[in-house]
Design a protein around this motif. Structure first.
Motif, PDB file in Angstrom:
ATOM      1  N   SER A 175      -7.272  10.185   4.701  1.00 47.35           N
ATOM      2  CA  SER A 175      -7.150  11.629   4.855  1.00 47.35           C
ATOM      3  C   SER A 175      -7.205  12.047   6.318  1.00 47.35           C
ATOM      4  O   SER A 175      -6.418  12.892   6.766  1.00 47.35           O
ATOM      5  CB  SER A 175      -8.271  12.325   4.063  1.00 47.35           C
ATOM      6  N   GLU A 176      -8.119  11.438   7.079  1.00 46.22           N
ATOM      7  CA  GLU A 176      -8.257  11.763   8.496  1.00 46.22           C
ATOM      8  C   GLU A 176      -6.997  11.438   9.277  1.00 46.22           C
ATOM      9  O   GLU A 176      -6.703  12.067  10.300  1.00 46.22           O
ATOM     10  CB  GLU A 176      -9.442  11.006   9.094  1.00 46.22           C
ATOM     11  N   ASN A 177      -6.259  10.436   8.814  1.00 45.56           N
ATOM     12  CA  ASN A 177      -5.051  10.015   9.515  1.00 45.56           C
ATOM     13  C   ASN A 177      -3.765  10.485   8.841  1.00 45.56           C
ATOM     14  O   ASN A 177      -2.684   9.994   9.154  1.00 45.56           O
ATOM     15  CB  ASN A 177      -5.042   8.488   9.643  1.00 45.56           C
ATOM     16  N   ASP A 178      -3.925  11.459   7.922  1.00 47.61           N
ATOM     17  CA  ASP A 178      -2.776  12.064   7.250  1.00 47.61           C
ATOM     18  C   ASP A 178      -1.921  11.000   6.556  1.00 47.61           C
ATOM     19  O   ASP A 178      -0.690  11.006   6.647  1.00 47.61           O
ATOM     20  CB  ASP A 178      -1.937  12.856   8.259  1.00 47.61           C
ATOM     21  N   LEU A 179      -2.589  10.067   5.892  1.00 46.35           N
ATOM     22  CA  LEU A 179      -1.907   9.005   5.163  1.00 46.35           C
ATOM     23  C   LEU A 179      -2.230   9.107   3.674  1.00 46.35           C
ATOM     24  O   LEU A 179      -3.296   9.585   3.301  1.00 46.35           O
ATOM     25  CB  LEU A 179      -2.340   7.629   5.686  1.00 46.35           C
ATOM     26  N   ASP A 180      -1.317   8.642   2.858  1.00 48.16           N
ATOM     27  CA  ASP A 180      -1.500   8.659   1.407  1.00 48.16           C
ATOM     28  C   ASP A 180      -1.264   7.241   0.884  1.00 48.16           C
ATOM     29  O   ASP A 180      -0.227   6.622   1.190  1.00 48.16           O
ATOM     30  CB  ASP A 180      -0.508   9.624   0.761  1.00 48.16           C
ATOM     31  N   PHE A 181      -2.207   6.714   0.109  1.00 51.82           N
ATOM     32  CA  PHE A 181      -2.107   5.329  -0.349  1.00 51.82           C
ATOM     33  C   PHE A 181      -0.870   5.103  -1.207  1.00 51.82           C
ATOM     34  O   PHE A 181      -0.143   4.116  -1.023  1.00 51.82           O
ATOM     35  CB  PHE A 181      -3.364   4.933  -1.128  1.00 51.82           C
ATOM     36  N   SER A 182      -0.606   5.982  -2.131  1.00 50.23           N
ATOM     37  CA  SER A 182       0.570   5.829  -2.996  1.00 50.23           C
ATOM     38  C   SER A 182       1.857   5.844  -2.184  1.00 50.23           C
ATOM     39  O   SER A 182       2.793   5.082  -2.450  1.00 50.23           O
ATOM     40  CB  SER A 182       0.606   6.934  -4.050  1.00 50.23           C
ATOM     41  N   GLN A 183       1.889   6.707  -1.158  1.00 44.09           N
ATOM     42  CA  GLN A 183       3.078   6.780  -0.307  1.00 44.09           C
ATOM     43  C   GLN A 183       3.251   5.513   0.507  1.00 44.09           C
ATOM     44  O   GLN A 183       4.375   5.036   0.714  1.00 44.09           O
ATOM     45  CB  GLN A 183       2.987   7.997   0.616  1.00 44.09           C
ATOM     46  N   LEU A 184       2.125   4.934   0.984  1.00 42.57           N
ATOM     47  CA  LEU A 184       2.203   3.672   1.708  1.00 42.57           C
ATOM     48  C   LEU A 184       2.785   2.575   0.816  1.00 42.57           C
ATOM     49  O   LEU A 184       3.640   1.797   1.255  1.00 42.57           O
ATOM     50  CB  LEU A 184       0.815   3.245   2.198  1.00 42.57           C
ATOM     51  N   CYS A 185       2.327   2.515  -0.438  1.00 44.88           N
ATOM     52  CA  CYS A 185       2.855   1.523  -1.378  1.00 44.88           C
ATOM     53  C   CYS A 185       4.355   1.720  -1.583  1.00 44.88           C
ATOM     54  O   CYS A 185       5.136   0.760  -1.591  1.00 44.88           O
ATOM     55  CB  CYS A 185       2.140   1.629  -2.728  1.00 44.88           C
ATOM     56  N   ASP A 186       4.756   2.971  -1.736  1.00 47.06           N
ATOM     57  CA  ASP A 186       6.167   3.273  -1.953  1.00 47.06           C
ATOM     58  C   ASP A 186       6.995   2.908  -0.728  1.00 47.06           C
ATOM     59  O   ASP A 186       8.099   2.358  -0.843  1.00 47.06           O
ATOM     60  CB  ASP A 186       6.329   4.758  -2.284  1.00 47.06           C
ATOM     61  N   ASP A 187       6.459   3.201   0.458  1.00 49.70           N
ATOM     62  CA  ASP A 187       7.178   2.885   1.702  1.00 49.70           C
ATOM     63  C   ASP A 187       7.356   1.380   1.866  1.00 49.70           C
ATOM     64  O   ASP A 187       8.420   0.916   2.294  1.00 49.70           O
ATOM     65  CB  ASP A 187       6.419   3.440   2.907  1.00 49.70           C
ATOM     66  N   VAL A 188       6.300   0.614   1.541  1.00 47.72           N
ATOM     67  CA  VAL A 188       6.385  -0.846   1.641  1.00 47.72           C
ATOM     68  C   VAL A 188       7.440  -1.375   0.674  1.00 47.72           C
ATOM     69  O   VAL A 188       8.270  -2.224   1.032  1.00 47.72           O
ATOM     70  CB  VAL A 188       5.016  -1.498   1.361  1.00 47.72           C
ATOM     71  N   ARG A 189       7.424  -0.881  -0.544  1.00 47.52           N
ATOM     72  CA  ARG A 189       8.403  -1.333  -1.547  1.00 47.52           C
ATOM     73  C   ARG A 189       9.834  -0.990  -1.102  1.00 47.52           C
ATOM     74  O   ARG A 189      10.748  -1.798  -1.251  1.00 47.52           O
ATOM     75  CB  ARG A 189       8.104  -0.697  -2.907  1.00 47.52           C
ATOM     76  N   GLN A 190       9.991   0.201  -0.561  1.00 51.63           N
ATOM     77  CA  GLN A 190      11.327   0.609  -0.117  1.00 51.63           C
ATOM     78  C   GLN A 190      11.810  -0.286   1.018  1.00 51.63           C
ATOM     79  O   GLN A 190      12.963  -0.744   1.013  1.00 51.63           O
ATOM     80  CB  GLN A 190      11.311   2.070   0.337  1.00 51.63           C
ATOM     81  N   GLN A 191      10.953  -0.534   1.986  1.00 52.20           N
ATOM     82  CA  GLN A 191      11.334  -1.363   3.123  1.00 52.20           C
ATOM     83  C   GLN A 191      11.716  -2.773   2.670  1.00 52.20           C
ATOM     84  O   GLN A 191      12.723  -3.332   3.105  1.00 52.20           O
ATOM     85  CB  GLN A 191      10.179  -1.433   4.129  1.00 52.20           C
ATOM     86  N   LEU A 192      10.919  -3.347   1.781  1.00 46.65           N
ATOM     87  CA  LEU A 192      11.208  -4.683   1.277  1.00 46.65           C
ATOM     88  C   LEU A 192      12.465  -4.696   0.413  1.00 46.65           C
ATOM     89  O   LEU A 192      13.263  -5.638   0.462  1.00 46.65           O
ATOM     90  CB  LEU A 192      10.023  -5.208   0.470  1.00 46.65           C
ATOM     91  N   ALA A 193      12.637  -3.648  -0.389  1.00 50.70           N
ATOM     92  CA  ALA A 193      13.819  -3.563  -1.246  1.00 50.70           C
ATOM     93  C   ALA A 193      15.097  -3.586  -0.407  1.00 50.70           C
ATOM     94  O   ALA A 193      16.060  -4.301  -0.723  1.00 50.70           O
ATOM     95  CB  ALA A 193      13.766  -2.299  -2.100  1.00 50.70           C
ATOM     96  N   MET A 194      15.107  -2.815   0.687  1.00 47.25           N
ATOM     97  CA  MET A 194      16.293  -2.763   1.535  1.00 47.25           C
ATOM     98  C   MET A 194      16.522  -4.100   2.233  1.00 47.25           C
ATOM     99  O   MET A 194      17.662  -4.461   2.547  1.00 47.25           O
ATOM    100  CB  MET A 194      16.161  -1.638   2.560  1.00 47.25           C
ATOM    101  N   HIS A 195      15.433  -4.816   2.490  1.00 49.36           N
ATOM    102  CA  HIS A 195      15.552  -6.138   3.112  1.00 49.36           C
ATOM    103  C   HIS A 195      16.168  -7.133   2.125  1.00 49.36           C
ATOM    104  O   HIS A 195      17.111  -7.858   2.475  1.00 49.36           O
ATOM    105  CB  HIS A 195      14.163  -6.613   3.556  1.00 49.36           C
TER     106      HIS A 195
END
Length: 332
Positions: A265-285
């Protein structure tokens, strides 16, 4: 796929110790420009590996040796601020609070008792296994900086290392001048309180204020990157687990779920969004590798069935993965 394992800043460390570290830069993939440029950032895991390689090939105590010879200009703003701190305790607090500005995954904590101060150090990244040289570099460097701030050599009550006892400990006795324990729970320096010396260097208060402002700004910039990078790596490494959750990841980073949620929260991050971003990055790879079936791409990024992956892929790109591949193929 290239991974960002956190970064460390070159400063003047490699220029000063080029004889000890220079010959092994290529072995671990550290850019040679670290020998001449002070603002190079590179993988922290490579720095740890570099120390280990140097120890295996030249001096088995290279981490301890370099740490004991450290000077503020070798590390930069955090070191200059620490030695210009009004008190010894404030110097320790600066090292603890702003370590992230120099080294992403290095964690320094401290606490006071009635008569002692305990300073602990750990490299907060589970994938790095061989950490002995890094730990010895860190503790000896911390002691050296505090001694510089105090105007005379500090003699700890004791020093503890988490790694096993090396074949020779003569240099440890020389550097720390106190009992040194190995195989401990934590890497730790224990010093006596009240060691404030009348010989302490004359601090520059104006410089100190400027340095703190700079460090505070750098901490804000690097903390978000640090936390996001660390969690993204752990998420990527555990995508196939059914129990992948913030509860599981919090255990890997040695934190409670509540603390990790607060840091996010302090760093304006969301765990679910991080998971989604990782999956997207790997998917495109993976999707661009035509040798990997789409169903296997889905499995690699943690989807149990192709239909769930297809829905996610359409959300990311606007088209289904099969159609995406067809469009990409038509361009070649």
């Amino acid at each position: 796929m290239n991974k960002q394992n956190g970064t460390i800043v070159s400063e003047q460390l490699f220029t000063a110790f080029s004889d000890q570290l220079g010959p092994y830069l290529k072995n671990v993939g550290v850019p040679e420009k670290v020998l001449s440029e002070p603002n190079v950032e590179f993988s922290e895991s490579k720095f740890v590996e570099l120390l280990q390689v140097a120890a295996q090939n030249s001096n088995e105590h290279v981490g301890l040796l370099l740490g004991s010879k450290i000077m503020p200009e070798h590390i930069g703003a955090i070191a200059h601020a620490a030695i210009n701190a009004p008190t010894l305790e404030e110097g320790i607090e600066i090292i603890s609070n702003y370590m992230v500005t120099y080294s992403h995954f290095s964690e320094v904590k401290w606490q006071q008792g009635e008569s002692i101060i305990e300073i602990t150090y750990r490299l907060n990244y589970p994938k790095i296994i061989s950490k002995s040289q890094d730990a010895e570099f860190a503790l000896s460097a911390i002691l050296k900086l505090l001694s510089l701030r105090n105007g005379q050599r500090l003699t700890p009550k004791r020093v503890e290392f988490a790694h096993q006892k090396p074949s020779s400990t003569e240099l440890h006795k020389e550097v720390f001048n106190c009992p040194v324990k190995f195989g401990a729970e934590l890497n730790k320096i224990v010093i006596y309180k009240g060691l404030e010396s009348g010989k302490a260097i004359k601090t520059d208060h104006r410089l100190f204020e400027i340095l703190i402002a700079h460090l505070e700004n750098q901490k804000k910039l690097r903390t978000r990157s640090d936390l996001g990078s660390q969690l993204s790596l752990l998420i990527e490494d555990n995508l196939g687990r059914e129990d992948l959750s913030i509860n599981f990841i919090s255990k890997l980073v040695g934190s409670s779920v509540r603390t990790l949620q607060r840091r996010l929260s302090e760093n304006d991050l969301d765990f679910s969004q991080l998971c989604d971003d990782v999956r997207q990055q790997l998917a495109m790879h993976y999707i661009n590798d035509l040798n990997i079936p789409i169903v296997k791409v889905a499995e690699k990024i943690g989807y149990n069935d192709a239909s769930s992956f297809t829905r996610a892929f359409k959300r990311w790109t606007g088209v289904a993965p099969k159609r995406y591949r067809m469009q990409r193929s038509s361009l070649h």
